[in-house]
Structure formats: structure tokens, C-alpha cells
Design an enzyme around this catalytic site. Structure first.
Site, mmCIF file in Angstrom:
data_model
loop_
_atom_site.group_PDB
_atom_site.id
_atom_site.type_symbol
_atom_site.label_atom_id
_atom_site.label_comp_id
_atom_site.label_asym_id
_atom_site.label_seq_id
_atom_site.Cartn_x
_atom_site.Cartn_y
_atom_site.Cartn_z
ATOM 1 N N THR A 1 0.822 -1.220 0.000
ATOM 2 C CA THR A 1 0.000 0.000 0.000
ATOM 3 C C THR A 1 0.855 1.269 0.000
ATOM 4 O O THR A 1 2.003 1.252 0.468
ATOM 5 C CB THR A 1 -0.897 0.007 1.258
ATOM 6 O OG1 THR A 1 -1.534 1.265 1.381
ATOM 7 C CG2 THR A 1 -0.085 -0.240 2.530
ATOM 8 N N ASP A 2 0.266 2.361 -0.477
ATOM 9 C CA ASP A 2 0.977 3.650 -0.424
ATOM 10 C C ASP A 2 1.070 4.192 1.003
ATOM 11 O O ASP A 2 1.839 5.113 1.275
ATOM 12 C CB ASP A 2 0.303 4.682 -1.343
ATOM 13 C CG ASP A 2 -1.145 4.998 -0.969
ATOM 14 O OD1 ASP A 2 -1.672 4.394 -0.023
ATOM 15 O OD2 ASP A 2 -1.741 5.873 -1.645
ATOM 16 N N GLU A 3 0.263 3.598 1.920
ATOM 17 C CA GLU A 3 0.268 4.129 3.293
ATOM 18 C C GLU A 3 1.610 3.947 3.995
ATOM 19 O O GLU A 3 1.871 4.590 5.008
ATOM 20 C CB GLU A 3 -0.845 3.477 4.122
ATOM 21 C CG GLU A 3 -2.210 3.704 3.526
ATOM 22 C CD GLU A 3 -3.348 3.584 4.524
ATOM 23 O OE1 GLU A 3 -3.083 3.463 5.726
ATOM 24 O OE2 GLU A 3 -4.497 3.633 4.083
ATOM 25 N N TYR B 1 -1.817 -0.321 11.018
ATOM 26 C CA TYR B 1 -1.960 -1.016 9.720
ATOM 27 C C TYR B 1 -0.757 -0.718 8.826
ATOM 28 O O TYR B 1 -0.102 -1.634 8.313
ATOM 29 C CB TYR B 1 -3.266 -0.583 9.027
ATOM 30 C CG TYR B 1 -3.293 -0.924 7.540
ATOM 31 C CD1 TYR B 1 -3.358 -2.248 7.115
ATOM 32 C CD2 TYR B 1 -3.239 0.078 6.560
ATOM 33 C CE1 TYR B 1 -3.367 -2.572 5.759
ATOM 34 C CE2 TYR B 1 -3.254 -0.229 5.215
ATOM 35 C CZ TYR B 1 -3.319 -1.555 4.817
ATOM 36 O OH TYR B 1 -3.324 -1.862 3.472
ATOM 37 N N LYS C 1 2.219 -3.172 7.330
ATOM 38 C CA LYS C 1 2.493 -3.369 5.889
ATOM 39 C C LYS C 1 3.941 -2.954 5.579
ATOM 40 O O LYS C 1 4.631 -3.616 4.799
ATOM 41 C CB LYS C 1 1.519 -2.558 5.025
ATOM 42 C CG LYS C 1 0.068 -3.007 5.069
ATOM 43 C CD LYS C 1 -0.180 -4.414 4.529
ATOM 44 C CE LYS C 1 -0.002 -4.532 3.031
ATOM 45 N NZ LYS C 1 -0.406 -5.880 2.536
HETATM 46 P P1 NAD Z 1 -9.771 -7.289 2.219
HETATM 47 O O1 NAD Z 1 -9.768 -6.998 3.684
HETATM 48 O O2 NAD Z 1 -10.995 -7.015 1.413
HETATM 49 O O3 NAD Z 1 -9.410 -8.840 1.992
HETATM 50 C C1 NAD Z 1 -8.414 -9.492 2.706
HETATM 51 C C2 NAD Z 1 -8.563 -10.990 2.453
HETATM 52 O O4 NAD Z 1 -7.514 -11.661 3.186
HETATM 53 C C3 NAD Z 1 -9.888 -11.576 2.953
HETATM 54 O O5 NAD Z 1 -10.424 -12.453 1.989
HETATM 55 C C4 NAD Z 1 -9.496 -12.321 4.208
HETATM 56 O O6 NAD Z 1 -10.339 -13.446 4.488
HETATM 57 C C5 NAD Z 1 -8.078 -12.751 3.886
HETATM 58 N N1 NAD Z 1 -7.289 -12.986 5.099
HETATM 59 C C6 NAD Z 1 -7.152 -12.174 6.169
HETATM 60 N N2 NAD Z 1 -6.395 -12.749 7.111
HETATM 61 C C7 NAD Z 1 -6.006 -13.948 6.612
HETATM 62 C C8 NAD Z 1 -5.197 -15.004 7.101
HETATM 63 N N3 NAD Z 1 -4.651 -14.937 8.325
HETATM 64 N N4 NAD Z 1 -4.986 -16.081 6.322
HETATM 65 C C9 NAD Z 1 -5.543 -16.156 5.088
HETATM 66 N N5 NAD Z 1 -6.353 -15.201 4.577
HETATM 67 C C10 NAD Z 1 -6.574 -14.103 5.334
HETATM 68 O O7 NAD Z 1 -8.503 -6.538 1.653
HETATM 69 P P2 NAD Z 1 -8.289 -5.782 0.251
HETATM 70 O O8 NAD Z 1 -8.782 -4.397 0.381
HETATM 71 O O9 NAD Z 1 -8.767 -6.640 -0.835
HETATM 72 O O10 NAD Z 1 -6.695 -5.709 0.229
HETATM 73 C C11 NAD Z 1 -5.922 -6.773 -0.302
HETATM 74 C C12 NAD Z 1 -4.455 -6.422 -0.196
HETATM 75 O O11 NAD Z 1 -4.187 -5.226 -0.912
HETATM 76 C C13 NAD Z 1 -3.973 -6.175 1.249
HETATM 77 O O12 NAD Z 1 -2.684 -6.708 1.376
HETATM 78 C C14 NAD Z 1 -3.956 -4.654 1.359
HETATM 79 O O13 NAD Z 1 -2.988 -4.241 2.304
HETATM 80 C C15 NAD Z 1 -3.573 -4.268 -0.063
HETATM 81 N N6 NAD Z 1 -4.046 -2.939 -0.510
HETATM 82 C C16 NAD Z 1 -5.366 -2.592 -0.370
HETATM 83 C C17 NAD Z 1 -5.801 -1.355 -0.871
HETATM 84 C C18 NAD Z 1 -7.246 -0.934 -0.764
HETATM 85 O O14 NAD Z 1 -7.557 0.213 -1.080
HETATM 86 N N7 NAD Z 1 -8.168 -1.796 -0.368
HETATM 87 C C19 NAD Z 1 -4.885 -0.495 -1.487
HETATM 88 C C20 NAD Z 1 -3.536 -0.886 -1.582
HETATM 89 C C21 NAD Z 1 -3.136 -2.122 -1.115
HETATM 90 O O1 DAU Z 2 -4.134 4.031 0.463
HETATM 91 C C1 DAU Z 2 -4.363 2.649 0.387
HETATM 92 C C2 DAU Z 2 -5.177 2.211 1.579
HETATM 93 O O2 DAU Z 2 -6.493 2.723 1.377
HETATM 94 C C3 DAU Z 2 -5.218 0.700 1.762
HETATM 95 O O3 DAU Z 2 -3.932 0.229 2.034
HETATM 96 C C4 DAU Z 2 -6.167 0.312 2.896
HETATM 97 O O4 DAU Z 2 -6.273 -1.107 2.972
HETATM 98 C C5 DAU Z 2 -7.517 0.911 2.612
HETATM 99 O O5 DAU Z 2 -8.381 0.646 3.707
HETATM 100 C C6 DAU Z 2 -7.437 2.424 2.371
HETATM 101 O O6 DAU Z 2 -7.104 3.119 3.600
HETATM 102 P P1 DAU Z 2 -7.824 4.492 4.017
HETATM 103 O O7 DAU Z 2 -7.726 4.649 5.480
HETATM 104 O O8 DAU Z 2 -7.377 5.622 3.172
HETATM 105 O O9 DAU Z 2 -9.344 4.122 3.542
HETATM 106 P P2 DAU Z 2 -10.769 4.351 4.264
HETATM 107 O O10 DAU Z 2 -11.803 3.958 3.272
HETATM 108 O O11 DAU Z 2 -10.829 3.741 5.617
HETATM 109 O O12 DAU Z 2 -10.825 5.924 4.462
HETATM 110 C C7 DAU Z 2 -10.706 6.815 3.355
HETATM 111 C C8 DAU Z 2 -10.762 8.230 3.905
HETATM 112 O O13 DAU Z 2 -12.085 8.470 4.420
HETATM 113 C C9 DAU Z 2 -9.822 8.477 5.065
HETATM 114 O O14 DAU Z 2 -9.329 9.812 4.995
HETATM 115 C C10 DAU Z 2 -10.705 8.326 6.297
HETATM 116 C C11 DAU Z 2 -12.053 8.805 5.803
HETATM 117 N N1 DAU Z 2 -13.230 8.170 6.448
HETATM 118 C C12 DAU Z 2 -13.285 6.816 6.455
HETATM 119 C C13 DAU Z 2 -14.337 6.155 7.057
HETATM 120 C C14 DAU Z 2 -14.402 4.649 7.096
HETATM 121 C C15 DAU Z 2 -14.237 8.940 7.011
HETATM 122 O O15 DAU Z 2 -14.200 10.186 6.970
HETATM 123 N N2 DAU Z 2 -15.293 8.287 7.598
HETATM 124 C C16 DAU Z 2 -15.371 6.940 7.674
HETATM 125 O O16 DAU Z 2 -16.359 6.414 8.255
#
Ligand code: NAD
Ligand code: DAU
Length: 348
Positions: A130-132, A155, A159
Site C-alpha cells: 500500500t501507499d500508506e 496497519y 504493511k
Molecule cells: P480485504 O480486507 O478485502 O481482503 C483481505 C482478504 O484476506 C480476505 O479475503 C481475508 O479473508 C483474507 N485474510 C485475512 N487474514 C487472513 C489469514 N490470516 N490467512 C488467510 N487469509 C486471510 O482486503 P483488500 O482491500 O482486498 O486488500 C488486499 C491487499 O491489498 C492487502 O494486502 C492490502 O494491504 C492491499 N491494498 C489494499 C488497498 C485498498 O484500497 N483496499 C490499497 C492498496 C493495497
Molecule cells: O491508500 C491505500 C489504503 O487505502 C489501503 O492500504 C487500505 O487497505 C484501505 O483501507 C485504504 O485506507 P484508508 O484509510 O485511506 O481508507 P478508508 O476507506 O478507511 O478511508 C478513506 C478516507 O475516508 C480516510 O481519509 C478516512 C475517511 N473516512 C473513512 C471512514 C471509514 C471517514 O471520513 N469516515 C469513515 O467512516
């Protein structure tokens, strides 16, 4: 080619599994997922009967289980997405993020090293990150692949740690790896704890829209299918032991995005313009809230020719339509455990 995809029942993972199954019928795809609250096999209903697909219910925190699967199937490549992924949950329960995101990643790499026995030809460990990990930006500037790591939430710290271990395994044991760091994804099948699906669900149910702090936090949004395409490209054409940043070239302040979402939802739900926006409620800020993320995706663009194909307006409309047409999916995932989470997180 036998590819192990972890976390394939989650949001991004399910799109990656589908893309690979449909695009590469000669590959054998194994989806390892523990089916935590975020994993949902309904996400893969349309492809589960494909011959080249196997679902493995397993936990990456269980090294014996992971080693046994490597021994049984001899995977040659891994695309690792399984993780705890929600920042707010990492604030209330950080330890599980260390277990799954750090130790789980090490378990997978240890099992791969044991199985590959020093023969790394045609082997790859592709770690999805992730970019975080880069922390937060001020009003200007972009994250590049050389930006120093500076994580602010449990988190992102977990990562960042897993990224470091992947690099260290490359340097120390010769593990061939690729890492990609992506910005915020949105699209179908995202669990309604993240901003966009949470707010769609709340608008449908006429519930308040909890905006953290002043709402002036900035994220760079990418449609999930574009991320899956980038992963496909980096997996096949990326250089070993390189990192690629992936982003949408699409920055939005939360409050502006929320107003756009409300406007589209009013139209879709035949409500008066402005009705959904009345649900906006400013709430206590997220601790350690990163002000701004923005990715420079120039490297993957120049070296591998990737760029996003879906505009934000198109992607948002597709996403909203998917949630409105899949109310059963939303109902199933917002059951008892979700209600408890919601109560604790939003105290209402
Ligand atoms: P998600 O939470 O929707 O899915 C995570 C999946 O991992 C689920 O299916 C869960 O059952 C599985 N999992 C969790 N713990 C596990 C374990 N101990 N063993 C096996 N499986 C397990 O997540 P996502 O949003 O699809 O993100 C996927 C990946 O991409 C993550 O590594 C996240 O850090 C990365 N990522 C997410 C975003 C985003 O915006 N969602 C952006 C950049 C990177
Ligand atoms: O940047 C990549 C990341 O983006 C991924 O690595 C993470 O897995 C993914 O969850 C996401 O993280 P963020 O914290 O940016 O996403 P989230 O949807 O939780 O929040 C987006 C923005 O909205 C953030 O500034 C917080 C704000 N927010 C979020 C929630 C859930 C609110 O204002 N209210 C809310 O209830």
C-alpha cells in the site's frame, strides 16, 4: 504454472483471481483464504466451478498448514494479498495486524523457500502493498518508489514491516520478489467498512454519513479492476526485486468525493438533489489520520506501459450500480458481527 493467490476471497483478491482465471486458462490458480470477516466466497460465485481453480481454506498464520499446501501443490509463484486491511480496526486491535500482515507474510515466504530449495528459476513472490507505508504528504508532492517509509497507523506499520521483510528475504536468501504499493481502491465487492461502500450503504438506509475531522483529507482513488490489471502486468513483466507504485492520478478531498457520491445517489434513488448530503455528519477524527496520499505511478507507466483505464465518474457509477443491484450481498455482510463493529466504531 501453479499460482498461489492469497486473500482471493477479499475485495481486490477476488478481482485478481477472476482476471487470471479468465485471461490465462492454462494457469492453475489456487486461492488460499482464511475467510475472515472480510473474505467472502460469494465474491467468486461466477468462477468457482472453473477447472483450473481450487479454493484452499487456510490461515497464513498457521505455518504447518501453509507448508503442507506448498508440499502438496508445489506452487511456483505467489501473489500475496491476504491481510488485515482496515486502518480503523488496526487502531482498536493492532496485534492481529502484526500476526497476519507481518508473521503471516513471513510464514508464506518461509514455506516458499523450504519448497523451492534454492531453485529460483521461474519462481516469484509478489507482495501486494500500500501507499500508506510512505506516511503522509503535505499539500504538494507525490510518493515515488524511493520515498522513505514513514508509516503512521498500526496497519501501515505492519504493511511497511512486511515490505521490509520481503526485501530482506530477497537480499538474504535470494527470494525473487516484486512489491507493488497502491493507492485507495474502490469498486464492487469492497467490504462496507471502507469509505465508499460504507457511505453507499448508509445512504441507501438513510443513516448518517460519519465524516472524520474536517473532511479535508485527500486520497488518490483507483478502480479495483485497473489495480488488478496493473498486478497482472507487474507479475508478468515486472523486474525481479523491484517495487512499482500504482495510483489513479485521481486525488479527491473526502468531503468533495462525498458530495459527488451523494449527488449520484440522489439521482439513482430518485431522491431530491441534496437529500443524501443532509446525512453528512462530522465526527471525531481518526487518530494519526494521514492528511494526504498521492502516488507517482510514472515508473509502472514508463517501464510497463500501465495506466488507469476507468475514469472516476465511470468507476463510481459502476460501483454504485453494483451495490444497488447486489443488495443481498450487502445484507449478508452487514450481519451481527458487522453491527457490533459499527456500534463500537461509530458509537451509535
Ligand atoms: P480485504 O480486507 O478485502 O481482503 C483481505 C482478504 O484476506 C480476505 O479475503 C481475508 O479473508 C483474507 N485474510 C485475512 N487474514 C487472513 C489469514 N490470516 N490467512 C488467510 N487469509 C486471510 O482486503 P483488500 O482491500 O482486498 O486488500 C488486499 C491487499 O491489498 C492487502 O494486502 C492490502 O494491504 C492491499 N491494498 C489494499 C488497498 C485498498 O484500497 N483496499 C490499497 C492498496 C493495497
Ligand atoms: O491508500 C491505500 C489504503 O487505502 C489501503 O492500504 C487500505 O487497505 C484501505 O483501507 C485504504 O485506507 P484508508 O484509510 O485511506 O481508507 P478508508 O476507506 O478507511 O478511508 C478513506 C478516507 O475516508 C480516510 O481519509 C478516512 C475517511 N473516512 C473513512 C471512514 C471509514 C471517514 O471520513 N469516515 C469513515 O467512516
Amino acid at each position: 504454472m501453479k499460482i498461489l493467490i492469497t486473500g482471493g476471497a477479499g475485495f481486490i483478491g477476488s478481482h485478481v483471481v477472476r482476471l487470471f482465471l479468465n485471461k490465462y486458462p492454462d494457469y492453475e490458480i489456487f486461492n488460499l483464504d482464511a475467510l475472515t470477516y472480510a473474505g467472502n466466497l460469494e465474491n467468486l460465485k461466477d468462477i468457482e466451478s472453473k477447472e483450473n481453480y481450487t479454493f484452499l481454506k487456510a490461515d497464513i498464520n498457521n505455518i504447518e498448514e501453509v507448508e503442507d499446501l506448498f508440499e502438496k501443490y508445489n506452487f511456483s509463484k505467489v501473489i500475496h494479498l491476504a491481510a488485515e486491511s482496515h486502518v480503523d480496526r488496526s487502531i482498536s486491535d493492532p496485534l492481529v495486524f502484526v500476526k497476519t500482515n507481518v508473521i503471516g507474510t513471513m510464514n508464506l515466504m518461509n514455506a516458499a523457500l523450504k519448497n523451492w530449495k534454492g531453485n529460483f528459476q521461474d519462481k516469484l513472490f509478489y507482495h501486494i502493498s500500500t501507499d500508506e507505508v510512505y506516511g503522509t504528504l503535505g499539500e504538494t508532492g507525490l510518493f515515488t518508489e524511493t520515498t522513505a517509509y514513514d508509516p503512521n497507523s498500526p496497519y501501515s506499520a505492519s504493511k511497511a514491516s512486511s515490505d521490509h521483510f520481503v526485501r530482506a528475504y530477497g537480499e538474504t536468501y535470494g527470494l525473487p520478489y516484486v512489491i507493488s504499493n497502491c493507492s485507495n481502491n474502490y469498486g464492487p465487492n469492497q467490504f462496507p467498512e471502507k469509505l465508499i461502500p460504507l457511505f453507499i450503504n448508509n445512504i441507501v438506509n438513510n443513516k448518517s454519513l460519519p465524516v472524520y475531522g474536517d473532511g479535508k483529507y485527500t486520497r488518490d482513488w483507483l478502480f479495483v479492476k485497473d489495480h488488478a490489471e496493473a498486478i497482472d502486468l507487474a507479475f508478468h513483466c515486472g523486474e525481479n526485486n523491484e517495487t512499482y507504485n500504482i495510483g489513479g492520478f485521481n486525488e479527491w478531498q473526502n468531503i468533495d468525493l462525498i458530495h459527488l457520491l451523494c449527488k449520484i445517489m440522489d439521482k439513482k434513488l430518485d431522491r431530491n438533489n441534496g437529500d443524501s448530503a443532509k446525512l453528512i455528519t462530522y465526527v471525531k477524527d481518526r487518530p494519526g489520520h494521514d492528511k494526504r496520499y498521492a502516488i507517482d505511478a510514472g515508473k509502472i507507466n514508463k517501464e510497463l506501459g500501465w495506466k488507469p483505464s476507468v475514469t472516476f465518474e465511470e468507476g463510481l457509477e459502476k460501483t454504485i450500480d453494483w451495490y444497488l443491484n447486489n443488495k443481498g450481498w450487502l445484507k449478508n455482510v452487514t450481519n451481527g458481527a458487522y453491527k457490533d463493529y459499527y456500534q463500537k466504531q461509530y458509537k451509535r
